[in-house]
Design a protein around this motif. Structure first.
Motif, PDB file in Angstrom:
ATOM      1  N   MET A 152      -6.016   3.050 -40.496  1.00 44.66           N
ATOM      2  CA  MET A 152      -5.594   2.151 -39.550  1.00 44.66           C
ATOM      3  C   MET A 152      -4.548   1.087 -40.207  1.00 44.66           C
ATOM      4  O   MET A 152      -3.572   0.622 -39.500  1.00 44.66           O
ATOM      5  CB  MET A 152      -6.810   1.250 -39.236  1.00 44.66           C
ATOM      6  CG  MET A 152      -7.520   2.178 -38.138  1.00 44.66           C
ATOM      7  SD  MET A 152      -9.204   1.110 -37.726  1.00 44.66           S
ATOM      8  CE  MET A 152      -8.365   0.006 -36.695  1.00 44.66           C
ATOM      9  N   ILE A 153      -4.610   0.809 -41.654  1.00 49.14           N
ATOM     10  CA  ILE A 153      -3.794  -0.242 -42.185  1.00 49.14           C
ATOM     11  C   ILE A 153      -2.370   0.283 -42.347  1.00 49.14           C
ATOM     12  O   ILE A 153      -1.379  -0.121 -42.093  1.00 49.14           O
ATOM     13  CB  ILE A 153      -4.201  -0.522 -43.499  1.00 49.14           C
ATOM     14  CG1 ILE A 153      -5.401  -1.617 -43.470  1.00 49.14           C
ATOM     15  CG2 ILE A 153      -3.013  -1.314 -44.293  1.00 49.14           C
ATOM     16  CD1 ILE A 153      -6.083  -1.785 -44.978  1.00 49.14           C
ATOM     17  N   LYS A 176      -1.193   3.115 -40.458  1.00 50.12           N
ATOM     18  CA  LYS A 176      -0.820   3.197 -39.029  1.00 50.12           C
ATOM     19  C   LYS A 176      -0.059   2.034 -38.342  1.00 50.12           C
ATOM     20  O   LYS A 176       0.706   2.071 -37.978  1.00 50.12           O
ATOM     21  CB  LYS A 176      -1.893   3.624 -38.146  1.00 50.12           C
ATOM     22  CG  LYS A 176      -1.409   4.176 -36.854  1.00 50.12           C
ATOM     23  CD  LYS A 176      -0.895   5.498 -36.670  1.00 50.12           C
ATOM     24  CE  LYS A 176      -0.844   6.261 -35.498  1.00 50.12           C
ATOM     25  NZ  LYS A 176      -0.010   7.457 -35.346  1.00 50.12           N
ATOM     26  N   LEU A 177      -0.798   1.020 -38.628  1.00 57.45           N
ATOM     27  CA  LEU A 177      -0.163  -0.260 -38.281  1.00 57.45           C
ATOM     28  C   LEU A 177       1.033  -1.079 -38.683  1.00 57.45           C
ATOM     29  O   LEU A 177       1.765  -1.603 -38.359  1.00 57.45           O
ATOM     30  CB  LEU A 177      -1.324  -1.274 -38.324  1.00 57.45           C
ATOM     31  CG  LEU A 177      -2.389  -1.212 -37.107  1.00 57.45           C
ATOM     32  CD1 LEU A 177      -3.678  -1.976 -37.449  1.00 57.45           C
ATOM     33  CD2 LEU A 177      -1.915  -1.333 -35.823  1.00 57.45           C
ATOM     34  N   MET A 178       1.020  -0.706 -40.353  1.00 57.38           N
ATOM     35  CA  MET A 178       2.023  -1.379 -41.118  1.00 57.38           C
ATOM     36  C   MET A 178       3.219  -0.342 -41.449  1.00 57.38           C
ATOM     37  O   MET A 178       4.154  -0.570 -42.032  1.00 57.38           O
ATOM     38  CB  MET A 178       1.351  -1.905 -42.429  1.00 57.38           C
ATOM     39  CG  MET A 178       0.466  -3.010 -42.277  1.00 57.38           C
ATOM     40  SD  MET A 178      -0.226  -3.422 -43.705  1.00 57.38           S
ATOM     41  CE  MET A 178       1.244  -4.248 -44.334  1.00 57.38           C
TER      42      MET A 178
END
Length: 428
Positions: free
Chosen positions: A383-384, A386-388
């Motif tokens: 998730m980190i 993917k978002l960043m």
């Protein structure tokens, strides 16, 4: 007391059986090591990536296809119950296999890059799973009767057949399809030898009935209720990374990762898993006689540490160079991934061998919770990134840091358990 401990260890046949299993595992891994440099020259990274991704289905579901009822075959009271469990395991597996096939079809419909590459051949993995059902059952049956030489020799034969297929299909330019066919070819070998003992006892099949099968499955119902999900989570903790890496970075990057994962796993298969068997036997005997197994833990930990440190240093310093030299210049990227992942794998090398301490201490459920920590770490890392919009190096660095922390916590927990538990706790 120490003399009794030594005598118990020396008199045990366990080390003979470990040797029989270990020699097969060793030869199988040697074959894989020899073929790997040829494989990377015959197949492109994306082809290896497709193959590894599809085979992840086998990695995740293969060990639990029988609902872990195959474990009960080893401990069954008599031959009649064994046959009932075998038939029950097959019925359970085929029901499960139908659900996996439906889920796999849905997955393929949402990942056209796989079907664009291999088409309907992707469903060969279902054939591999089908054969895995019988491999699991026959291996458990061989284990029940201590036919470890058969298990060992069949392991080598299957690995040899598979790797010959890898080379032949690679020369014929079959790509990912060839790798899948080679996996299926390897699985087809060895059934006659493994099933020889069971075939001699086939008369027992005439006594099997629905009621007997039902009673046997109910008797061992805790296996699919607890052991199956625990093993599934434990396996998925690493396999889930395959799907995350493909989603974040694509097939080519995943192909490089697949080879780095394959090579980093070799010390685990060659050394750690076999040391684990020795540790389990030694620690169990020590705990039975002394009420703790701290001595065994310290000795095995030191032994594994002495192997792990130079291995990690070598991989960290020379990873890219070794991969360029052995696998070809285009595989330098995989060597960089090995550099990043090597510290975590060094810890895994040690802690995985000591995991049987949870069985000795009667804390099997702890492994389930620890495996969930790996799943959480994987999802958070995904998730980190993917978002960043992080690159593969950042993703692998986060995985190394979080997984390493979990392994350290795991070891400290084992060390605490080793200080002393009661004999009553073991029996429970």
């Amino acid at each position: 007391m120490q003399i009794k401990l030594k005598k118990a260890l020396l008199d045990s046949q366990y080390f003979k059986y470990i040797y029989q299993l270990a020699i097969g595992s060793f030869l199988a891994q040697i074959i894989t090591v020899i073929v790997a440099p040829l494989m990377t020259r015959l197949y492109a990274p994306e082809e290896i990536g497709i193959y590894t991704l599809i085979l992840t289905v086998v990695t995740i579901f293969g060990p639990v296809l029988c609902g872990k009822y195959d474990q009960a075959i080893v401990a069954a009271e008599d031959e009649k119950e064994v046959v009932q469990l075998i038939v029950g395991s097959i019925f359970f597996s085929f029901t499960f296999l139908v659900l996996i096939t439906i889920g796999f079809k849905i997955y393929l419909s949402n990942n056209l890059q796989i079907t664009d590459e291999v088409g309907g051949f992707a469903y060969l993995v279902i054939g591999v799973l089908f054969l895995t059902v019988f491999v699991n059952i026959l291996t458990a049956y061989n284990n029940r009767y201590k036919e470890f030489k058969i298990i060992s020799s069949v392991t080598v034969t299957r690995t040899l057949a598979q790797n010959v297929g890898v080379l032949v299909f690679g020369l014929l330019k079959f790509g990912s399809i060839g790798l899948l066919l080679s996996q299926l070819l390897g699985m087809l070998v060895g059934f006659k030898r493994q099933g020889k003992h069971l075939y001699r006892n086939r008369i027992q099949l005439k006594e099997v009935n629905f009621t007997g099968i039902k009673n046997s499955l109910i008797k061992y119902k805790d296996l699919p209720k607890f052991s199956m999900p625990a093993h599934f989570i434990n396996t998925a903790a690493y396999s889930i990374l395959n799907f995350f890496i493909i989603d974040l970075f694509g097939l080519v990057i995943f192909g490089f990762y697949a080879i780095s994962y394959r090579i980093l796993g070799l010390p685990l298969n060659l050394i750690s898993m076999n040391v684990s068997k020795v540790f389990f036997q030694r620690a169990f005997e020590e705990n039975k006689l002394l009420g703790n197994y701290r001595s065994s833990l310290k000795i095995i930990s030191l032994f594994l540490l002495c192997l792990s440190i130079p291995m990690v240093i070598l991989l960290f310093i020379m990873g890219p160079f070794v991969f360029r030299l052995v696998f070809g210049g285009s595989w330098n990227e995989a060597g960089v991934y090995v550099q990043i992942l090597s510290p975590m794998y060094g810890l895994r090398f040690i802690v995985s061998a000591l995991a049987p301490a949870l069985i000795i201490s009667g804390k099997q459920k702890a492994e389930f919770y620890i495996s969930n920590l790996f799943i959480v770490a994987s999802v958070v890392s995904y998730m980190i990134c993917k978002l960043m919009g992080c690159d593969i190096y950042t993703f692998l660095t986060i995985i190394t840091a979080t997984y390493s922390l979990i392994y350290i916590i795991f070891y400290l927990y084992i060390y605490k358990l080793s200080k002393g538990i009661s004999v009553k706790a073991i029996r429970e």
